[in-house]
Design an enzyme around this catalytic site. Structure first.
Site, PDB file in Angstrom:
ATOM      1  N   CYS A 207       0.838  -1.300   0.088  1.00  0.00           N
ATOM      2  CA  CYS A 207       0.049   0.036  -0.110  1.00  0.00           C
ATOM      3  C   CYS A 207       0.925   1.352   0.125  1.00  0.00           C
ATOM      4  CB  CYS A 207      -1.053   0.041   1.154  1.00  0.00           C
ATOM      5  SG  CYS A 207      -2.001   1.391   1.501  1.00  0.00           S
ATOM      6  N   CYS A 212      -1.790   1.668  -2.818  1.00  0.00           N
ATOM      7  CA  CYS A 212      -2.797   2.968  -2.788  1.00  0.00           C
ATOM      8  C   CYS A 212      -2.216   4.301  -2.648  1.00  0.00           C
ATOM      9  CB  CYS A 212      -3.177   2.490  -1.543  1.00  0.00           C
ATOM     10  SG  CYS A 212      -3.496   0.971  -0.735  1.00  0.00           S
ATOM     11  N   LYS A 215      -0.522   5.360  -6.110  1.00  0.00           N
ATOM     12  CA  LYS A 215      -1.647   5.445  -7.016  1.00  0.00           C
ATOM     13  C   LYS A 215      -2.537   6.386  -6.926  1.00  0.00           C
ATOM     14  CE  LYS A 215      -5.313   3.671  -5.658  1.00  0.00           C
ATOM     15  NZ  LYS A 215      -5.938   2.315  -5.836  1.00  0.00           N
ATOM     16  N   TYR A 350      -8.457  -3.798 -11.633  1.00  0.00           N
ATOM     17  CA  TYR A 350      -8.357  -2.353 -11.286  1.00  0.00           C
ATOM     18  C   TYR A 350      -7.147  -1.759 -11.190  1.00  0.00           C
ATOM     19  CZ  TYR A 350      -6.989  -3.530  -6.376  1.00  0.00           C
ATOM     20  OH  TYR A 350      -6.667  -3.714  -5.350  1.00  0.00           O
ATOM     21  N   GLU A 354      -6.565   1.436 -13.111  1.00  0.00           N
ATOM     22  CA  GLU A 354      -6.145   2.919 -12.580  1.00  0.00           C
ATOM     23  C   GLU A 354      -4.778   3.264 -13.103  1.00  0.00           C
ATOM     24  OE1 GLU A 354      -6.216   1.662  -8.527  1.00  0.00           O
ATOM     25  OE2 GLU A 354      -8.193   2.076  -8.373  1.00  0.00           O
ATOM     26  N   HIS A 628     -27.108  20.224  -0.670  1.00  0.00           N
ATOM     27  CA  HIS A 628     -27.353  20.824  -2.088  1.00  0.00           C
ATOM     28  C   HIS A 628     -26.156  21.864  -2.248  1.00  0.00           C
ATOM     29  CE1 HIS A 628     -29.057  21.526  -5.867  1.00  0.00           C
ATOM     30  NE2 HIS A 628     -29.172  22.810  -5.570  1.00  0.00           N
ATOM     31  N   GLU A 633     -26.044  13.864  -2.862  1.00  0.00           N
ATOM     32  CA  GLU A 633     -27.411  14.019  -2.504  1.00  0.00           C
ATOM     33  C   GLU A 633     -28.407  13.212  -3.379  1.00  0.00           C
ATOM     34  OE1 GLU A 633     -27.653  18.357  -4.386  1.00  0.00           O
ATOM     35  OE2 GLU A 633     -29.524  17.727  -3.601  1.00  0.00           O
TER      36      GLU A 633
END
Lengths: 654, 157
Positions: A207, A212, A215, A350, A354, A628, A633
């Site tokens: 990681c 992670c 990346k 992924y 990615e 908002h 939302e």
């Protein structure tokens, strides 16, 4: 406490025996106070087997709550857990352990309900259940095996450490630090075997070094390129000319940060009293590992328990000429010193998508070669949308193919990536084959990850592995009772950093303190950081249909435009953002799947995941009032039901 | 090591008012300060230390006060502080020496002195820690720090 041989029936009140009896009462009283009994049951947390004369048994051995039982087990050299239904078999177990000279075997009486809890906790059916030094062993058969191969004896020898962690990544470090916090003597072995391109890195695991962290930073670097285009439309003035990207600047900044993290982890281990050994550890005995470091110095340490957290490494295809020799992987991409240039990403994981995404985002020419579907295991409707977005983003997808050969036209140097010629075959609907080839500067293989820890299965320890090579475990306990495993190396669990960290901490508390805690591996939220991010929690639509039946699933969905992007009409994301909630009809529309394809999906998904964990229904999402203007939302006003065979949803005006 | 020596010579040459001290050449009779006649003077004013043994010999057993700059290649503030410290140390003309420890290469040393953040600079006198600071500091503060390490009495400051 001494267990006098065979005087169970004796009721002589010799002083020695009396003092043992009273000690036993004192223990029980103390134990009752300790557990802060909200449970009004009295008496024996445990009594040593020898002092368990019939009189003591009548007085003392009422069942205890499971929390008290587990705490006792964690502290006892050996324990036999039983309930009334198997009380008659207790003697056999106790005698077996006593016969092995295990002093102070403790018997723990629980009620029949607790038996189910023990089964859930240990994933073992044995009853009575034997624990040795806090680790669950099983039944008579398992104990006998350990006696026969001498491992029970070596288990009871003096060991230097309470815990040795093999692997200094997300899981290993978390577990090591937690165990040290609980006062245990811990050592952590971490060693990075160089990649196929000779890349290595420091403490912290995948990681921090090649996963992670770099990346996400490169993903951010790429997204900023898009923001610059937006900025112009918002009135920012830029100097004339093209805005270009410098790979080395980004790469250096990111790698400096990672080096800082490597250092910070070293300091952390030191401050938390975990000994850090930068060597590759292999088992040389049931309770002993040996490691040799770069300078050739060998360290041999023994421990009562071990934790294997060695993770995974990128897979290559040895059957494809040139694959291993010339291609790079995610182990290399984040630290190469020169721009990768025109890149082919092989794989539909992924990792492949990615990497393709950020390489395209910084202005490189990128292709992705996919054998069949995108993002296997993820919701396929969303996966295909990701593919469509990436194509609109400018990435060339070569679908239904794999490379047949990779040739080197020009070798890479210290300052340039070189040139490779990739060959592949496509097969059309009629079965006609066409050969293709194309030149690339870099080919990145991302077809999956696999364990490379062959050393855990040796003559001295036989840890059961799955076909994948990953470790099979009962709630992180391997087939060897004093050896545990967490993180990516564990079979059947999500390969995610936070999962490994949680598992490491929970495991440390469970085995060292006897906490009744298990890691929850379900409803783990996650995000794919493709240029348009995909956040999800719970089931994919396919899995929900499989589990609950097509008719019992109702999907609410919506397509939208992030407000930040409306000013720049060139923003392709405006045609791709999407979200859906998958609900189970006959459970009051409980939400079992949450999916969103949008910028900043990761930040949004984290919050909503708590709703799924707490069993939210669709109407709970409806009760919630939105913030908002945001993208999140959307989930508070989803009314459209997804119907089979309908056209793809188009964004409507605000 | 050679690059460092080269840099030091270059730096020294760039300082207009200070004569280049040829510390290795004992034949120079006009060395101003008698302190330079002891054996430590044969070393450059600024040098690298990579092992515990080198540290013991050149820092702990030095009769001249030494400041130790724990630094890292990836650390921005270190890159700014390092050269400024070196310049200041050069300016002291041998009253204080400077040892540079790269914490990635000499991790054990950094662990021993419980260095957690970089840059960390520790001042030693006769094998004992007399002063320490972490992070970037400005020129005045560097002067104060060096005064403390070199034992310059307050009146002279």
């Amino acid at each position: 406490m001494e267990c006098p041989a065979g005087d169970k029936a004796s009721r002589t009140s010799s002083p020695g025996r009396f003092s043992r009896f009273f000690t036993s009462i004192r223990e029980r009283v103390v134990a009752r106070v300790d557990t802060g009994a909200s449970n009004r049951r009295t008496g024996a947390v445990a009594s040593t087997a020898g002092a368990m004369a019939p009189r003591a048994a009548r007085l003392g051995s009422s069942a205890v709550p499971i929390s008290a039982a587990l705490t006792t087990i964690a502290k006892s050299p050996a324990a036999v857990v039983y309930s009334e239904s198997v009380q008659h078999r207790l003697e056999e177990y106790v005698n077996l352990l006593r016969g092995q000279e295990i002093e102070n075997t403790v018997v723990v009486h629980v009620d029949e309900d607790a038996r189910k809890d023990f089964q859930k906790l240990t994933l073992r059916d044995n009853w009575p259940l034997v624990y040795v030094k806090g680790d669950c062993v099983g039944g008579l058969e398992e104990v006998n095996k350990l006696v026969a191969n001498g491992q029970l004896k070596s288990w009871f020898q003096e060991h230097q450490y309470d815990l040795i962690v093999i692997g200094g990544g997300s899981g290993g470090l978390a577990a090591a630090k937690e165990a040290a916090r609980l006062g245990k003597k811990v050592a952590c072995f971490d060693y990075v075997k160089p990649s196929t391109q000779d890349t290595t890195w420091g403490l912290g695991g995948t990681c921090v070094n090649v996963g992670c962290i770099p990346k996400k930073l490169m993903h951010q670097g790429a997204l900023l390129g898009g923001s610059i285009k937006d900025a112009k439309k918002f009135g920012w003035k830029f100097p004339e000319g093209e805005i270009t990207h410098n790979w080395k600047t980004m790469r250096d900044a990111i790698n400096d940060h990672i080096a800082g993290l490597n250092w910070a982890y070293r300091v952390q281990l030191r401050e938390k009293n975990v000994e850090y050994v930068n060597s590759y550890a292999t088992f040389v005995g049931p309770h002993e590992v040996s490691g040799k470091n770069k300078k050739g110095v060998v360290t041999n340490y023994t421990a009562t328990r071990f934790l294997v957290a060695t993770g995974l490494r990128p897979k290559f295809d040895a059957t494809i000429p040139g694959c291993k020799e010339y291609c790079i992987s995610s182990d290399d991409i984040f630290s190469i010193k020169y721009s990768p240039g025109k890149t082919l990403c092989v794989g539909a994981s992924y990792i492949s998508l990615e990497c393709a995404g950020f390489l395209k985002g910084i202005g490189l020419e990128v292709s992705v070669m996919v054998r069949s579907i995108l993002l296997r295991g993820f919701d396929q409707q969303i996966s295909e949308k990701i593919g469509k977005h990436m194509e609109a983003y400018g990435i060339n997808f070569i679908r239904g193919c794999i490379p047949t050969k990779i040739e080197q036209l020009e070798p890479k140097t210290k300052t340039a990536p070189g040139r490779l010629l990739v060959h592949w075959v496509s097969i059309d609907a009629e079965g006609k084959k066409t050969e293709h080839s194309e030149e690339f500067n870099t080919v990145l293989y991302a077809i999956g990850r696999e364990p490379q820890n062959v050393d855990v299965k040796t003559d001295v320890v036989d840890i059961e592995l799955a076909k994948s090579g990953k470790i099979v475990a009962r709630h992180e306990q391997t087939s060897v009772p004093w050896i545990y495993a967490i993180g990516d190396i564990l079979e059947g669990k999500p390969e995610l950093t936070p999962v490994a960290i949680q598992a490491g901490r929970v495991l440390a508390r469970r085995i060292f303190q006897g906490n009744y805690e298990l890691t929850e591996y379900d409803k783990v939220p996650t995000t794919v950081f493709t240029p348009l991010e995909y956040g999800c929690c719970g089931l994919s639509e396919e899995d929900a249909i499989k589990k609950y039946g097509q008719d019992n699933i109702i999907v609410y969905h919506g397509a939208f435009k992030p407000l930040e992007y409306v000013i720049n009409e060139d923003r392709i994301e405006n045609n791709h953002c999407y979200c859906k909630l998958i609900c189970v009809r006959n459970q009051e529309e409980r939400v079992v799947g949450y999916h969103i394809l949008t910028p900043t999906a990761g930040e949004i998904t984290q919050g909503f995941a708590i709703g799924l964990k707490l069993g939210a229904k669709k109407r709970d999402f409806d009760r919630l009032i939105g913030i908002h203007p945001t993208v999140a939302e959307q989930f508070t006003t989803l009314t459209l039901e997804k119907k089979e065979g309908e056209e793809e949803l188009k964004v409507e005006g605000c | 090591m050679f690059a460092r020596a080269a840099r030091l010579v270059h730096q020294a040459a760039a300082l207009p008012k200070r004569p280049l001290l040829d510390l290795a050449n004992k034949q120079h009779g006009h060395l101003r300060n008698s302190r330079f006649l002891c054996y430590e003077a044969q070393r450059p004013l600024v040098f690298d230390v990579a092992t515990t043994e080198e540290f013991e010999e050149h820092v702990l057993r030095s009769t001249i006060p030494v400041i130790v700059d724990f630094h890292a290649d990836w650390c921005g503030p270190c890159k700014m502080l390092g050269p400024r410290l070196e310049q200041k140390v050069q300016g002291r003309e041998g009253a204080v020496l400077m040892a540079k420890v790269n914490i990635d290469e000499a991790g054990d040393l950094a662990d021993e002195f419980r260095v957690s953040a970089v840059p960390t600079v520790i001042g030693f006198q006769n094998g004992e820690v007399v002063a320490e600071f972490q992070g970037m500091i400005d020129d005045d503060q560097i002067d104060e720090f060096l005064d403390q390490v070199a034992d310059v009495p307050a009146a002279e400051q």
